[in-house]
Design a protein around this motif. Structure first.
Motif, PDB file in Angstrom:
ATOM      1  N   PHE A  62      19.763  -4.169 -12.426  1.00 13.13           N
ATOM      2  CA  PHE A  62      18.421  -4.601 -12.074  1.00 13.13           C
ATOM      3  C   PHE A  62      17.808  -3.582 -11.114  1.00 13.13           C
ATOM      4  O   PHE A  62      18.510  -2.947 -10.334  1.00 13.13           O
ATOM      5  N   ALA A  63      16.487  -3.445 -11.190  1.00 15.37           N
ATOM      6  CA  ALA A  63      15.794  -2.503 -10.314  1.00 15.37           C
ATOM      7  C   ALA A  63      14.431  -3.065  -9.930  1.00 15.37           C
ATOM      8  O   ALA A  63      13.865  -3.923 -10.633  1.00 15.37           O
ATOM      9  N   PHE A  64      13.924  -2.585  -8.808  1.00 15.31           N
ATOM     10  CA  PHE A  64      12.579  -2.943  -8.371  1.00 15.31           C
ATOM     11  C   PHE A  64      11.583  -2.572  -9.459  1.00 15.31           C
ATOM     12  O   PHE A  64      11.667  -1.499 -10.065  1.00 15.31           O
ATOM     13  N   ASN A  65      10.627  -3.462  -9.703  1.00 14.74           N
ATOM     14  CA  ASN A  65       9.633  -3.261 -10.753  1.00 14.74           C
ATOM     15  C   ASN A  65       8.269  -3.000 -10.118  1.00 14.74           C
ATOM     16  O   ASN A  65       7.497  -3.931  -9.877  1.00 14.74           O
ATOM     17  N   PRO A  66       7.922  -1.745  -9.823  1.00 15.15           N
ATOM     18  CA  PRO A  66       6.664  -1.461  -9.123  1.00 15.15           C
ATOM     19  C   PRO A  66       5.417  -1.784  -9.927  1.00 15.15           C
ATOM     20  O   PRO A  66       4.327  -1.900  -9.373  1.00 15.15           O
ATOM     21  N   SER A  67       5.561  -1.950 -11.235  1.00 13.02           N
ATOM     22  CA  SER A  67       4.393  -2.269 -12.053  1.00 13.02           C
ATOM     23  C   SER A  67       4.110  -3.764 -12.123  1.00 13.02           C
ATOM     24  O   SER A  67       3.175  -4.189 -12.799  1.00 13.02           O
ATOM     25  N   ALA A  68       4.896  -4.560 -11.393  1.00 12.47           N
ATOM     26  CA  ALA A  68       4.712  -6.008 -11.441  1.00 12.47           C
ATOM     27  C   ALA A  68       3.343  -6.437 -10.925  1.00 12.47           C
ATOM     28  O   ALA A  68       2.773  -7.432 -11.389  1.00 12.47           O
ATOM     29  N   ARG A  69       2.832  -5.744  -9.937  1.00 12.04           N
ATOM     30  CA  ARG A  69       1.524  -6.040  -9.363  1.00 12.04           C
ATOM     31  C   ARG A  69       0.808  -4.724  -9.103  1.00 12.04           C
ATOM     32  O   ARG A  69       1.396  -3.647  -9.199  1.00 12.04           O
ATOM     33  N   VAL A  70      -0.463  -4.814  -8.748  1.00  7.57           N
ATOM     34  CA  VAL A  70      -1.240  -3.612  -8.461  1.00  7.57           C
ATOM     35  C   VAL A  70      -1.958  -3.759  -7.117  1.00  7.57           C
ATOM     36  O   VAL A  70      -2.123  -4.860  -6.592  1.00  7.57           O
ATOM     37  N   VAL A  71      -2.362  -2.616  -6.585  1.00  8.17           N
ATOM     38  CA  VAL A  71      -3.035  -2.533  -5.288  1.00  8.17           C
ATOM     39  C   VAL A  71      -4.253  -1.638  -5.428  1.00  8.17           C
ATOM     40  O   VAL A  71      -4.232  -0.670  -6.186  1.00  8.17           O
ATOM     41  N   ILE A  72      -5.310  -1.959  -4.698  1.00  6.26           N
ATOM     42  CA  ILE A  72      -6.465  -1.064  -4.601  1.00  6.26           C
ATOM     43  C   ILE A  72      -6.394  -0.331  -3.272  1.00  6.26           C
ATOM     44  O   ILE A  72      -6.243  -0.935  -2.210  1.00  6.26           O
ATOM     45  N   GLY A  73      -6.479   0.991  -3.338  1.00  3.95           N
ATOM     46  CA  GLY A  73      -6.568   1.820  -2.139  1.00  3.95           C
ATOM     47  C   GLY A  73      -7.914   2.515  -2.121  1.00  3.95           C
ATOM     48  O   GLY A  73      -8.293   3.161  -3.100  1.00  3.95           O
ATOM     49  N   ALA A  74      -8.675   2.354  -1.027  1.00  8.00           N
ATOM     50  CA  ALA A  74     -10.011   2.939  -0.921  1.00  8.00           C
ATOM     51  C   ALA A  74     -10.068   3.889   0.266  1.00  8.00           C
ATOM     52  O   ALA A  74      -9.687   3.517   1.379  1.00  8.00           O
ATOM     53  N   ASP A  75     -10.541   5.083   0.029  1.00  6.10           N
ATOM     54  CA  ASP A  75     -10.721   6.089   1.072  1.00  6.10           C
ATOM     55  C   ASP A  75     -12.215   6.370   1.178  1.00  6.10           C
ATOM     56  O   ASP A  75     -12.800   7.004   0.306  1.00  6.10           O
ATOM     57  N   ILE A  76     -12.838   5.862   2.248  1.00  3.93           N
ATOM     58  CA  ILE A  76     -14.271   6.034   2.437  1.00  3.93           C
ATOM     59  C   ILE A  76     -14.505   7.042   3.548  1.00  3.93           C
ATOM     60  O   ILE A  76     -14.087   6.840   4.687  1.00  3.93           O
ATOM     61  N   GLY A  77     -15.145   8.143   3.212  1.00  2.68           N
ATOM     62  CA  GLY A  77     -15.461   9.164   4.201  1.00  2.68           C
ATOM     63  C   GLY A  77     -16.923   9.124   4.580  1.00  2.68           C
ATOM     64  O   GLY A  77     -17.674   8.225   4.165  1.00  2.68           O
ATOM     65  N   ALA A  78     -17.367  10.103   5.345  1.00  5.84           N
ATOM     66  CA  ALA A  78     -18.764  10.151   5.757  1.00  5.84           C
ATOM     67  C   ALA A  78     -19.691  10.360   4.564  1.00  5.84           C
ATOM     68  O   ALA A  78     -20.799   9.818   4.519  1.00  5.84           O
ATOM     69  N   THR A  79     -19.209  11.117   3.580  1.00  6.85           N
ATOM     70  CA  THR A  79     -20.079  11.459   2.450  1.00  6.85           C
ATOM     71  C   THR A  79     -19.429  11.219   1.091  1.00  6.85           C
ATOM     72  O   THR A  79     -19.938  11.679   0.079  1.00  6.85           O
ATOM     73  N   HIS A  80     -18.286  10.526   1.066  1.00  3.37           N
ATOM     74  CA  HIS A  80     -17.622  10.308  -0.218  1.00  3.37           C
ATOM     75  C   HIS A  80     -16.916   8.954  -0.247  1.00  3.37           C
ATOM     76  O   HIS A  80     -16.625   8.364   0.791  1.00  3.37           O
ATOM     77  N   GLY A  81     -16.674   8.488  -1.455  1.00  5.33           N
ATOM     78  CA  GLY A  81     -15.847   7.308  -1.659  1.00  5.33           C
ATOM     79  C   GLY A  81     -14.859   7.602  -2.769  1.00  5.33           C
ATOM     80  O   GLY A  81     -15.216   8.192  -3.793  1.00  5.33           O
ATOM     81  N   ARG A  82     -13.592   7.234  -2.555  1.00  5.46           N
ATOM     82  CA  ARG A  82     -12.568   7.425  -3.581  1.00  5.46           C
ATOM     83  C   ARG A  82     -11.702   6.185  -3.628  1.00  5.46           C
ATOM     84  O   ARG A  82     -11.274   5.669  -2.584  1.00  5.46           O
ATOM     85  N   LEU A  83     -11.457   5.688  -4.829  1.00  2.00           N
ATOM     86  CA  LEU A  83     -10.619   4.507  -5.031  1.00  2.00           C
ATOM     87  C   LEU A  83      -9.504   4.843  -5.998  1.00  2.00           C
ATOM     88  O   LEU A  83      -9.667   5.660  -6.908  1.00  2.00           O
ATOM     89  N   ALA A  84      -8.370   4.182  -5.807  1.00  2.00           N
ATOM     90  CA  ALA A  84      -7.272   4.281  -6.763  1.00  2.00           C
ATOM     91  C   ALA A  84      -6.669   2.906  -6.959  1.00  2.00           C
ATOM     92  O   ALA A  84      -6.545   2.116  -6.011  1.00  2.00           O
ATOM     93  N   LEU A  85      -6.332   2.617  -8.179  1.00  2.49           N
ATOM     94  CA  LEU A  85      -5.508   1.452  -8.505  1.00  2.49           C
ATOM     95  C   LEU A  85      -4.086   1.981  -8.581  1.00  2.49           C
ATOM     96  O   LEU A  85      -3.798   2.912  -9.347  1.00  2.49           O
ATOM     97  N   THR A  86      -3.180   1.431  -7.753  1.00  2.00           N
ATOM     98  CA  THR A  86      -1.814   1.940  -7.713  1.00  2.00           C
ATOM     99  C   THR A  86      -0.811   0.844  -8.050  1.00  2.00           C
ATOM    100  O   THR A  86      -1.136  -0.343  -8.022  1.00  2.00           O
ATOM    101  N   ASP A  87       0.421   1.263  -8.321  1.00  8.13           N
ATOM    102  CA  ASP A  87       1.494   0.290  -8.463  1.00  8.13           C
ATOM    103  C   ASP A  87       2.081   0.005  -7.088  1.00  8.13           C
ATOM    104  O   ASP A  87       1.555   0.455  -6.059  1.00  8.13           O
ATOM    105  N   LEU A  88       3.166  -0.733  -7.028  1.00 12.32           N
ATOM    106  CA  LEU A  88       3.737  -1.143  -5.749  1.00 12.32           C
ATOM    107  C   LEU A  88       4.524  -0.035  -5.058  1.00 12.32           C
ATOM    108  O   LEU A  88       5.033  -0.242  -3.953  1.00 12.32           O
TER     109      LEU A  88
END
Length: 399
Positions: free
Chosen positions: A74-100
């Motif tokens: 058995f092993a950890f299943n990082p794809s079981a759920r997802v996370v949103i990571g948002a990096d908001i700067g002074a002049t930019h926005g970047r988002l990623a949907l990531t695994d665990l």
């Protein structure tokens, strides 16, 4: 995370503790887990079954047989759920949907003006998150949390910006509540440099206990990893290098109201101003980087001089914090060796040999992904603690 070499520590652990051991994604059998933890085979079996029911653990083939049926791994299943990571700067926005594990599944980015206020910016975060979930074929119920980095001081416990100098209308705004109108999950907010430090640490330097991440862009700031943990300070203002007085710097007025701040003399806008005095026009940090990469000598000299001024402040940080690694990131770090050479030149000259004997000063490896990976890592570190995993299992058992 508790260490696997203490069997007594695992003897009374729950399924959440077992998951911490398995988060290295290495497949193990029930027998291997029992030997490693000191738990009874029946206890390990019950906790493996509980984790399998959550989807956080998954079958991972079979071990070699020593006679009879091969034991399952058995092993950890990082794809079981997802996370949103948002990096908001002074002049930019970047988002990623990531695994665990913080690995990006889908990403989106665009120019974004932080001065338009929290409403428009956070509405974009929500709509872009919905877009990424749809593109990846994931349901909103699979989302376990949202992490957001902002370009200013943040009270991490409440997620509210605290008197951010370049973010009009954001002071005290309830960022988590805004996002939770759409996503009923934990929403964690921190300074953008802190999340970049988390992202670089998790991705490139996971075994380093003491790391300083320095972002050089429109502003200048630092994220401090001490004893393997992010250090935020009393009110989230730790690492605000941009408003430290720069030695031997001209007394240029800073946005904070003081003069001679590091940000006022060594940031992207400061370099643009010095180049303008030489008749070289630059409209963005990218223009500066392109000039340096294109062999423009005045631009390279200006960036290296900025590195020297940053190095003077970092020399003090080295004496105070004694990091193993200093990582230079942000948009201006993409200008090749010019910036880092200036930093190294001063830090190695001004700091004591004991502190610099094994000190590495390196460029960030995560590039534009540092912030989104770090924001996702911040969520995972909180949501997948042993206690929270045990609470999820208890709720599932009760339902």
């Amino acid at each position: 995370m508790r260490r696997a070499d203490s069997s007594s520590a695992y003897a009374a652990s729950g399924a959440g503790d077992l998951l911490q051991l398995l988060r290295d994604e290495r497949p193990r059998t029930r027998a291997e887990l029992a030997k490693l933890t000191g738990l009874a085979r029946s206890t390990v079996g019950a906790r493996v079954d509980a984790l399998l029911a959550t989807g956080l653990l998954a079958p991972s083939g079979e071990a070699a047989s020593t006679g009879g049926r091969p034991p399952a791994r058995f092993a950890f299943n990082p794809s079981a759920r997802v996370v949103i990571g948002a990096d908001i700067g002074a002049t930019h926005g970047r988002l990623a949907l990531t695994d665990l594990s913080g690995r990006p599944i889908a990403e989106i980015g665009q120019p974004l003006d932080i001065t338009t206020g929290p409403g428009p910016v956070l509405d974009w975060v929500v709509s872009a998150s919905q877009q990424l979930l749809g593109e990846a074929g994931r349901e909103p119920r699979e989302l376990i949390g949202v992490g957001i980095g902002l370009p200013g001081p943040v009270d991490h416990s409440s997620g509210r910006p605290m008197r951010p100098p370049i973010m009009p209308g954001w002071d005290g705004y309830d960022v988590p509540e805004h996002v939770r109108h759409t996503f009923d999950v934990p929403v964690l907010v921190d300074n953008d440099v802190n999340i970049m430090a988390l992202g670089e640490h998790a991705t490139a330097h996971p075994d380093v206990e003491h790391l300083l991440f320095v972002k050089v862009a429109t502003g200048i700031g630092a994220g401090i990893i001490s004893s393997g943990r992010l250090h935020r300070g009393a009110v989230g203002a730790a690492g605000d290098l941009g408003h430290v007085a720069a030695l031997h710097a001209p007394q240029v007025l800073c946005s904070c109201g003081n003069t001679g701040c590091l940000e006022a003399v060594a940031s992207g806008p400061a370099i643009s101003s010095s180049l303008k005095d030489l008749g070289i026009a630059t409209a963005s940090n990218r223009d500066i980087v392109d000039l340096v990469r294109g062999g423009n000598i005045p631009a390279a000299h200006a960036v290296r001089e900025a590195g020297r001024m940053i190095g003077e402040v970092l020399a003090t940080c080295v004496s105070l914090l004694n990091p193993e690694v200093i990582v230079i990131g942000g948009s201006l770090a993409q200008a090749g060796e010019s910036l880092i050479a200036g930093v190294r030149e001063v830090v190695y000259r001004r700091s004591l040999p004991l502190a610099t004997g094994s000190l590495q000063i390196v460029a960030a490896t995560t590039g534009e992904q540092a912030g989104v990976i770090g924001a996702a890592t911040m969520v995972v570190q909180q949501v997948l603690t042993a206690d929270r995993v045990d609470s999820v299992i208890a709720r599932q058992s009760a339902s």
